[in-house]
Design a protein around this motif. Structure first.
Motif, PDB file in Angstrom:
ATOM      1  N   TYR A 119       0.924  -1.305   0.106  1.00 37.90           N
ATOM      2  CA  TYR A 119       0.035  -0.073  -0.164  1.00 37.90           C
ATOM      3  C   TYR A 119       0.705   1.410  -0.042  1.00 37.90           C
ATOM      4  O   TYR A 119       0.645   2.146  -0.702  1.00 37.90           O
ATOM      5  CB  TYR A 119      -0.751   0.099   1.286  1.00 37.90           C
ATOM      6  CG  TYR A 119      -2.075   1.017   1.262  1.00 37.90           C
ATOM      7  CD1 TYR A 119      -3.085   0.842   0.677  1.00 37.90           C
ATOM      8  CD2 TYR A 119      -1.672   2.181   2.048  1.00 37.90           C
ATOM      9  CE1 TYR A 119      -4.086   1.974   0.510  1.00 37.90           C
ATOM     10  CE2 TYR A 119      -2.737   3.406   1.598  1.00 37.90           C
ATOM     11  CZ  TYR A 119      -3.782   3.211   1.185  1.00 37.90           C
ATOM     12  OH  TYR A 119      -5.032   4.022   1.344  1.00 37.90           O
ATOM     13  N   PRO A 148      -0.944   2.750  -3.452  1.00 38.11           N
ATOM     14  CA  PRO A 148      -2.342   3.303  -2.526  1.00 38.11           C
ATOM     15  C   PRO A 148      -3.514   3.386  -3.164  1.00 38.11           C
ATOM     16  O   PRO A 148      -4.579   3.310  -2.556  1.00 38.11           O
ATOM     17  CB  PRO A 148      -2.030   4.559  -1.627  1.00 38.11           C
ATOM     18  CG  PRO A 148      -0.930   5.301  -2.790  1.00 38.11           C
ATOM     19  CD  PRO A 148      -0.424   4.219  -3.450  1.00 38.11           C
ATOM     20  N   GLN A 208      -4.269  -1.537  -6.143  1.00 36.86           N
ATOM     21  CA  GLN A 208      -4.627  -2.417  -5.085  1.00 36.86           C
ATOM     22  C   GLN A 208      -5.328  -3.637  -5.793  1.00 36.86           C
ATOM     23  O   GLN A 208      -5.052  -4.806  -5.265  1.00 36.86           O
ATOM     24  CB  GLN A 208      -5.348  -1.894  -4.078  1.00 36.86           C
ATOM     25  CG  GLN A 208      -4.255  -0.885  -3.025  1.00 36.86           C
ATOM     26  CD  GLN A 208      -3.461  -1.757  -2.248  1.00 36.86           C
ATOM     27  OE1 GLN A 208      -3.989  -2.629  -1.561  1.00 36.86           O
ATOM     28  NE2 GLN A 208      -2.168  -1.870  -2.407  1.00 36.86           N
TER      29      GLN A 208
END
Length: 333
Positions: A137, A141, A146
């Motif tokens: 992350y 992010p 993700q």
């Protein structure tokens, strides 16, 4: 005309077992296994008629879940029969001690790539990639990054797991029977006589395979996840769990669509990713394994055509073997 007749016939499915193959038709399922004395033994399990389930199997996106649970219940019965008999001499079954009749520990690898354990394994293969993606992350992010990372890890875990278990001789033989199952279906769908020579000439891959279904859950899941929040992290975990039935239902429809389009130029390539995964989950079978698959399928066709009475007809195999008939099928809710 023969090929047109076959195309219009009911769709048949199958499952590779320990030293054998199970085939399922509209009303019956039949398993054939190679016994320790080289004879072929059979197990019959009729499909239970359930009005509610039959109606649910006609509803898109719901029918896939129903079919999955139904296959799990039926497949577990056939798997038990195969694992408890394949390495026992005919006539010695009653001498086995109760605690020795279950070989579940030995066949965990088989069950894990089958439909039954897939339901439970899906939780693991869904959640672990989420945590792995979260570890990155700090450098990725964004929601898109993700989800892409999560899908990548999910694919790597799936391929790695199958590759590792396929290295064992025991699982390799199961994958060979998986290949023989596909070859028989391919020969049948082309209207060819089911001889060892004709069957061996077919591809060991098939568009309607459960392996393709597993891969489609990865691809479909990725697109579905774009439609729901990814933050905070706890909400992402909840979403992934709640969306498992949704992903499974959509993936089943994608599997059916790619099978329907397999003869359409350009569109047929939509099913190729699933075929590529089958290069891992199937192996080229030997002639004896093909003989078992043919025996299973031919007996199923006979039972579907003539009914349970056909089970009492002697089978033309290398040696005579009585059929194990289960008249109390497992109820799949």
């Amino acid at each position: 005309m023969e090929k047109e007749r076959v195309t219009a016939s009911p769709v048949y499915g199958g499952q590779a077992l320990v030293e054998g193959v199970m085939f399922a038709g509209k009303d019956h399922t039949i398993t054939a296994i190679r016994r320790k004395d080289d004879s072929i033994d059979y197990f019959h399990l009729p499909k239970e008629k359930n009005a509610v389930r039959m109606k649910l199997k006609k509803i898109p996106f719901i029918r896939g879940l129903v079919a999955l649970f139904e296959s799990a219940g039926i497949g577990s019965r056939h798997l038990t029969f195969a694992t408890e008999r394949y390495d026992v001499m005919p006539g010695d079954e009653e001498e086995i001690e109760p605690e020795e009749t279950s070989k579940l520990g030995m066949i965990l690898g088989v069950a894990a790539v089958g439909v039954l354990s897939f339901i439970f394994g899906k939780f693991i293969f869904t959640l672990i990639p989420v945590f792995l993606a979260q570890m990155f992350y700090f450098v990725a992010p964004e929601k898109t990054a993700q989800i892409l990372l999560e899908s990548f890890f999910k694919l790597i875990l799936l391929i790695t797991y199958i590759s590792l278990i396929s290295m064992t001789p025991f699982i390799k033989r199961v994958f060979q029977y998986h290949g023989s199952e596909h070859k028989v279906i391919n020969a049948y769908e082309q209207g060819l006589p089911l001889t060892v020579e004709n069957v061996q000439a077919q591809s060991r891959l098939h568009f309607r395979c459960g392996s393709s279904f597993m891969l489609f859950t990865v691809i479909v899941g990725m697109f579905v996840y774009f439609l729901v929040p990814a933050d905070p992290f706890w909400l992402r975990i909840v979403n992934r769990i709640l969306l498992i039935p949704v992903v499974l239902g959509i993936s089943f429809e994608v599997l059916q669509a790619t099978n329907a389009l397999r003869n359409v130029p350009v569109l047929k390539y939509l099913g190729y990713p699933g075929l590529w995964l089958q290069l891992l989950t199937t192996k080229e079978p030997d002639n004896e394994q093909v003989e078992v698959a043919i025996a299973s399928f031919e007996k199923l066709i006979e039972v579907e055509k003539y009914g349970v009475a056909a089970l009492k007809v002697a089978v033309n195999t290398n040696s005579e073997s009585d059929l194990d008939v289960d008249t109390n099928p497992l109820a799949v809710q």
